[in-house]
Design a protein around this motif. Structure first.
Motif, PDB file in Angstrom:
ATOM      1  N   UNK A 179      42.647  36.228  26.900  1.00 12.14           N
ATOM      2  CA  UNK A 179      42.771  34.762  26.817  1.00 12.14           C
ATOM      3  C   UNK A 179      44.028  34.229  27.488  1.00 12.14           C
ATOM      4  N   UNK A 180      44.695  35.046  28.302  1.00 15.29           N
ATOM      5  CA  UNK A 180      45.938  34.559  28.904  1.00 15.29           C
ATOM      6  C   UNK A 180      45.647  33.496  29.971  1.00 15.29           C
ATOM      7  N   UNK A 181      44.542  33.628  30.697  1.00 14.76           N
ATOM      8  CA  UNK A 181      44.207  32.624  31.712  1.00 14.76           C
ATOM      9  C   UNK A 181      43.877  31.289  31.064  1.00 14.76           C
ATOM     10  N   UNK A 182      43.197  31.320  29.918  1.00 12.72           N
ATOM     11  CA  UNK A 182      42.875  30.077  29.220  1.00 12.72           C
ATOM     12  C   UNK A 182      44.139  29.398  28.700  1.00 12.72           C
ATOM     13  N   UNK A 183      45.075  30.190  28.164  1.00 10.80           N
ATOM     14  CA  UNK A 183      46.341  29.625  27.693  1.00 10.80           C
ATOM     15  C   UNK A 183      47.141  29.043  28.860  1.00 10.80           C
ATOM     16  N   UNK A 184      47.154  29.733  29.959  1.00 12.96           N
ATOM     17  CA  UNK A 184      47.889  29.282  31.147  1.00 12.96           C
ATOM     18  C   UNK A 184      47.364  27.933  31.629  1.00 12.96           C
ATOM     19  N   UNK A 185      46.055  27.825  31.782  1.00 11.79           N
ATOM     20  CA  UNK A 185      45.458  26.562  32.247  1.00 11.79           C
ATOM     21  C   UNK A 185      45.614  25.457  31.210  1.00 11.79           C
ATOM     22  N   UNK A 186      45.507  25.800  29.938  1.00 15.07           N
ATOM     23  CA  UNK A 186      45.644  24.786  28.892  1.00 15.07           C
ATOM     24  C   UNK A 186      47.063  24.227  28.844  1.00 15.07           C
ATOM     25  N   UNK A 187      48.066  25.093  28.950  1.00 14.78           N
ATOM     26  CA  UNK A 187      49.451  24.609  28.959  1.00 14.78           C
ATOM     27  C   UNK A 187      49.719  23.728  30.175  1.00 14.78           C
ATOM     28  N   UNK A 188      49.205  24.129  31.330  1.00 13.34           N
ATOM     29  CA  UNK A 188      49.398  23.300  32.515  1.00 13.34           C
ATOM     30  C   UNK A 188      48.741  21.942  32.384  1.00 13.34           C
ATOM     31  N   UNK A 189      47.541  21.897  31.784  1.00 10.59           N
ATOM     32  CA  UNK A 189      46.826  20.631  31.622  1.00 10.59           C
ATOM     33  C   UNK A 189      47.504  19.739  30.583  1.00 10.59           C
ATOM     34  N   UNK A 190      47.940  20.318  29.457  1.00  8.64           N
ATOM     35  CA  UNK A 190      48.558  19.521  28.398  1.00  8.64           C
ATOM     36  C   UNK A 190      49.917  18.973  28.839  1.00  8.64           C
ATOM     37  N   UNK A 191      50.711  19.800  29.515  1.00  3.44           N
ATOM     38  CA  UNK A 191      52.037  19.369  29.962  1.00  3.44           C
ATOM     39  C   UNK A 191      52.011  18.632  31.291  1.00  3.44           C
ATOM     40  N   UNK A 192      50.842  18.593  31.929  1.00  2.00           N
ATOM     41  CA  UNK A 192      50.674  17.926  33.236  1.00  2.00           C
ATOM     42  C   UNK A 192      51.640  18.497  34.276  1.00  2.00           C
ATOM     43  N   UNK A 193      51.696  19.840  34.318  1.00  2.00           N
ATOM     44  CA  UNK A 193      52.534  20.554  35.279  1.00  2.00           C
ATOM     45  C   UNK A 193      51.646  21.415  36.177  1.00  2.00           C
ATOM     46  N   UNK A 194      52.059  21.657  37.417  1.00  2.00           N
ATOM     47  CA  UNK A 194      51.264  22.503  38.318  1.00  2.00           C
ATOM     48  C   UNK A 194      51.170  23.942  37.813  1.00  2.00           C
ATOM     49  N   UNK A 195      50.073  24.590  38.156  1.00  2.00           N
ATOM     50  CA  UNK A 195      49.876  26.000  37.812  1.00  2.00           C
ATOM     51  C   UNK A 195      50.465  26.866  38.918  1.00  2.00           C
ATOM     52  N   UNK A 196      51.257  27.864  38.532  1.00  2.00           N
ATOM     53  CA  UNK A 196      51.925  28.753  39.487  1.00  2.00           C
ATOM     54  C   UNK A 196      51.497  30.186  39.236  1.00  2.00           C
ATOM     55  N   UNK A 197      51.457  30.979  40.317  1.00  2.00           N
ATOM     56  CA  UNK A 197      51.143  32.402  40.238  1.00  2.00           C
ATOM     57  C   UNK A 197      52.263  33.188  40.896  1.00  2.00           C
ATOM     58  N   UNK A 198      52.643  34.304  40.289  1.00  3.19           N
ATOM     59  CA  UNK A 198      53.673  35.169  40.863  1.00  3.19           C
ATOM     60  C   UNK A 198      53.007  36.238  41.726  1.00  3.19           C
TER      61      UNK A 198
END
Length: 198
Positions: free
Chosen positions: A119-138
């Motif tokens: 569920x890490x991808x779901x948490x990642x996308x959810x945090x980005x959507x809630x905080x209205x911040x871009x999604x980043x990948x390393x």
């Protein structure tokens, strides 16, 4: 030689347990252990409270005392999906979701830590959507890249081809209005007959 070329340039360490903070319940409180050696020696623990517009953090040490600071969400570059390691060999990876500060790496805040990646991808996308911040990948070099193309605050998707006409439409029988002939309502009213299109 092949392993040296593909090894990450900056290897992030993780010395704590799993963290599973809920992005849909704000303000959200997160307890983050120190990862670098000097902070661990002084016993630092980070207590972060994530609000919808800012982050309030207390870096507490039993030796040096508390250090309190606040950052607006606009100071953060985005929400990153990163890989850290629990040992020096890199054989035990940890998947992190982290708010990355634009200018000060020490003000980055870990929001999620998972040992199995569930569920890490779901948490990642959810945090980005809630905080209205871009999604980043390393990437393998340790650099952060945007996961989505954006124009300002709008996400840009790949253009989809038009479906076009249905290939079966040419095989359908002609119906009323599909012949291109006028409906001849005046003729119908005056003569009482049906138009040819019927």
């Amino acid at each position: 030689m092949g392993r040296a070329a593909t090894a990450p340039r900056t290897r992030k360490r993780w010395n704590g347990g799993e963290i599973d903070s809920d992005p849909f319940v704000l303000p959200q409180r997160v307890t983050i252990p120190a990862s670098d050696l000097p902070s661990r020696l002084f016993g630092f623990i980070r207590y972060a409270v994530v609000h919808s517009d800012c982050v309030k953090v207390t870096d507490s040490s039993p030796i040096l005392g508390p250090f309190v600071w606040t950052e607006l969400l606009s100071a953060y570059r985005g929400v990153a999906l990163r890989v850290a390691h629990r040992d020096g060999s890199g054989a035990r990876p940890v998947i992190l979701v982290e708010m990355v500060h634009a200018t000060n790496e020490k003000h980055s805040v870990v929001l999620h830590a998972s040992f199995d990646g569930a569920d890490v991808a779901a948490r990642w996308r959810s945090w980005g959507r809630v905080l209205r911040l871009p999604l980043l990948l390393e990437d393998r070099g340790g650099e952060l890249q945007e996961a989505e193309r954006r124009l300002g605050s709008l996400r840009i998707d790949t253009a989809q081809p038009h479906a076009g006409a249905n290939p079966l439409s040419a095989r359908r029988p002609l119906t009323f209005g599909a012949t291109g002939r006028p409906r001849l309502f005046q003729q119908r009213l005056s003569t009482g007959t049906r138009p040819l299109a019927y």
